[in-house]
Design a protein around this motif. Sequence first.
Motif, PDB file in Angstrom:
ATOM      1  N   THR A  55      33.945  36.207  35.770  1.00 33.61           N
ATOM      2  CA  THR A  55      34.826  36.306  36.930  1.00 33.61           C
ATOM      3  C   THR A  55      34.329  35.426  38.076  1.00 33.61           C
ATOM      4  O   THR A  55      33.131  35.416  38.398  1.00 33.61           O
ATOM      5  N   GLN A  77      47.179  42.986  40.798  1.00 37.40           N
ATOM      6  CA  GLN A  77      46.696  42.152  39.712  1.00 37.40           C
ATOM      7  C   GLN A  77      47.866  41.697  38.848  1.00 37.40           C
ATOM      8  O   GLN A  77      48.927  42.335  38.800  1.00 37.40           O
ATOM      9  N   THR A  82      48.500  38.614  35.280  1.00 31.76           N
ATOM     10  CA  THR A  82      47.941  37.557  34.443  1.00 31.76           C
ATOM     11  C   THR A  82      48.978  36.458  34.266  1.00 31.76           C
ATOM     12  O   THR A  82      50.122  36.737  33.880  1.00 31.76           O
ATOM     13  N   TYR A  87      54.599  36.283  33.623  1.00 29.80           N
ATOM     14  CA  TYR A  87      53.347  36.990  33.913  1.00 29.80           C
ATOM     15  C   TYR A  87      53.292  38.268  33.097  1.00 29.80           C
ATOM     16  O   TYR A  87      54.313  38.775  32.608  1.00 29.80           O
ATOM     17  N   ASP A  94      50.639  42.134  32.759  1.00 28.21           N
ATOM     18  CA  ASP A  94      49.530  42.907  33.339  1.00 28.21           C
ATOM     19  C   ASP A  94      49.710  43.125  34.839  1.00 28.21           C
ATOM     20  O   ASP A  94      48.748  43.137  35.597  1.00 28.21           O
ATOM     21  N   THR A 100      39.685  35.687  36.272  1.00 32.91           N
ATOM     22  CA  THR A 100      38.984  35.859  35.002  1.00 32.91           C
ATOM     23  C   THR A 100      39.892  35.383  33.872  1.00 32.91           C
ATOM     24  O   THR A 100      41.045  35.827  33.774  1.00 32.91           O
ATOM     25  N   VAL A 115      45.008  33.655  32.716  1.00 32.58           N
ATOM     26  CA  VAL A 115      44.046  33.991  33.766  1.00 32.58           C
ATOM     27  C   VAL A 115      44.488  35.263  34.482  1.00 32.58           C
ATOM     28  O   VAL A 115      45.615  35.333  35.000  1.00 32.58           O
ATOM     29  N   GLN A 116      43.621  36.252  34.470  1.00 31.00           N
ATOM     30  CA  GLN A 116      43.903  37.477  35.226  1.00 31.00           C
ATOM     31  C   GLN A 116      43.492  37.261  36.683  1.00 31.00           C
ATOM     32  O   GLN A 116      42.374  36.827  36.968  1.00 31.00           O
ATOM     33  N   GLN A 166      43.088  39.145  40.300  1.00 30.39           N
ATOM     34  CA  GLN A 166      43.006  40.414  41.030  1.00 30.39           C
ATOM     35  C   GLN A 166      42.845  40.100  42.511  1.00 30.39           C
ATOM     36  O   GLN A 166      42.080  39.205  42.883  1.00 30.39           O
ATOM     37  N   SER A 189      41.342  35.583  30.399  1.00 35.75           N
ATOM     38  CA  SER A 189      41.463  36.701  29.466  1.00 35.75           C
ATOM     39  C   SER A 189      41.796  36.251  28.047  1.00 35.75           C
ATOM     40  O   SER A 189      41.957  37.084  27.160  1.00 35.75           O
ATOM     41  N   ASP A 190      41.900  34.928  27.854  1.00 38.73           N
ATOM     42  CA  ASP A 190      42.304  34.422  26.542  1.00 38.73           C
ATOM     43  C   ASP A 190      41.196  33.659  25.828  1.00 38.73           C
ATOM     44  O   ASP A 190      41.436  32.975  24.826  1.00 38.73           O
TER      45      ASP A 190
END
Length: 754
Positions: A247, A123, A125, A106, A108, A152, A129-130, A132, A154-155
């Motif tokens: 999101t 949170q 990633t 992981y 972040d 969300t 996928v992030q 939260q 993120s890539d």
Amino acid sequence: MKRIFEVNPWTITSHELQPADKRLQESMTSLGNEYMGMRGMFEETYSGDSLQGVYIGGVWFPDKTRVGWWKIGYPEYFGKAINALNFVKAIIQIDGVTVDLATVPYTDFEVSLDMQAGVLHRQFTVNGVQVQIDRFISVATKELADLRWSFTASDGQTHDVQLTALIDGDVVNEDSNYDEKFWDVLDAEVTNDTAFLMTRTVPNPFGVPQFTVAARQRFVSDLPAIDVVQEDKQVGNVFAGQVGAATQRIEKRVIVTTSRDYADDTAVKHATDTIFASIASATYDDLYDAHAAGWAERWEKADVQITGDEAAQQGIRFNLFQLFATYYGNDARLNIGPKGFTGEKYGGATYWDTEAFAIPVYLGVTDPAVVKSLLQYRYQQLSGAYHNAQQQDLAGALFPMVTFDGIESHNEWEITFEEIHRNSTIAYAIYNYTHLTGDRSWLENEGSEVLVGIARFWADRVHYSARNDAYMIHGVTGPNEYENNINNNYYTNWMAKWVLQYTLDNADTFTSAYQEKLAISAEEKAQWQLIVDKMYLPEADVKDVNDVERHIFVAHDTFLDKELIPVRDLDASQLPINQHWSWDRILRSPYIKQSDTLHAMYYFPDAFTEQQKRDNYEFYEPFTVHESSLSPSVHAILAADLKMPEKSVAFYQRTARLDLDNYNNDTSDGLHITSMTGAWLSIVQGFAGMRVRDEQLHFDPFLPAEWDGYKFRFMFRERLLEVAVDHDGAQVTLISGDPLTIDVSGETVALEVQ
């Protein structure tokens, strides 16, 4: 000292997940709203070391005490706060991979407790996928816990995400015997978008009522519900779909109800639907805003602002946040457990800590009704106090050291039988409320019954020594629990004498109904006065560790016969001694766990001369190891009283950041909730020198050298004041209420609302 959380005035934040510190992180990020609470464990799967904990206020279980060394008069049962159904449990899968931060890579990572709004944010990633996660336990709707997952990508890719949101009744306590479990499932229901589970504590042989706890979950989701889970002790709902740059959120609302509030199980179940109906039209933001507004109202009265020292600022706010998350006076059936909702240790029960340390804080930062609830709690359990005394073949009322229902339920003989000084602190709470608020109504009515019960206990517990022509109290443990079965503990004797005198001084003011009910005879009053006049309180001339002559009050009959080696001469590797020494070695040592003889001077600073306080402080503090979380604040206050600012500030730093910096290496199993009062007490009673003398409020402030200033608000007799101290001096402002004349550093100041 290693800090795993960043220093920030309003948050407890870390960007690292250290497996060795996982339990510590869980303790520090606990949430609660008095009605219920939980440790900051992860919702999703975590296969590493963790202490899962969800607790409901007032829900507990009696545990058997009959063992080989059981003695007559011993409590019939102990008590423990039991881990309740886990309504935050979840399984997250991203592209078919189960998220487990103990095993899955992981980035972040963040965990952050927002103390201003009472929200836990996380949170991380995984696989692009992030995730939260925000959760709060509402102070606006006490039965509501709200969790929101936000996903969300993120890539720049699209990913398959699945969330299984569960209510799990198959929970255990770590302190259980032989994998003992405390819950049976009574009812379970699952539909496409909701799940319900109702549990009841297993039967017990002690006549303690069984508790029913139910939880129902509903959702507001961007992803569709695709399946349900219904197992023997677990129910849940499954949501799944694709997540890209936009999101996708899943909000889970949980309503938790218990048999403490409803007549039967049908009503417990029905209430979950009724409460859900009351919030059906509310958005997440509506629920969040109502919750945050509740915290804002608390902070408006209670916030302490420190400039020039962010670590000190973070410490006081963290302490107040966790204290208010545990208790805010909304339910007179509840009290303040030493660990609150943050762990299993100490069983979640009520200790003398509440009256000694918590009530003075609540008197200063809340409406008097909050403290009235705490006084009412003890009054409601007066019959249990009479039972406890009878178990020891004694008259009157003996309030318990540890209890859920008024019956003593501690499991160590030196506490149950001997640490009877706690009885006097119940009386002190009545005095303290009356002294600070000016309201005598409790003292003259219900409080009189409590006082007389305690006085009658002390009058029977003392014995007369013909050789000394004095009354004595043998076989006790004082506040210093590193000495057991001692005779004539100075603090215990002094407080017993005070209780008898205080009761005598006020007996004629009790309402006629209570005077008739209590029927204190002239002979009984005369006997109480005789005990007061002849109470044995030993004194001696000694040299302190710096070879200075001191006249001291002797801690107990044999203290001065010990090998008096100060703490400074111990090898630092042996500290804390309670983690390195045998109990036998500790008992033979001169080391003091927390304030003992000095504790009377903390309660009644004006009852002793400055020289008496100085002599005793200088003699006893060098032998004090401060291995009780309650110890530093008392010494901070006394040091301030004796114009020893550097020592006072050092003890403040220790009490304010006791858990944040894990001073005693014992925070992983839960926070020290009742000692979190210490930071506020150190500032208000210590640095600001708050006292009430002859019905007038006094302040005698000093500014710590490391600070640029501090400011706090203080409730006094239906008035709200603000005290600000900086390099230019002290200023006291009347925010609301009638005009008031106070004393500030020896000068009379007349205050009016501007």
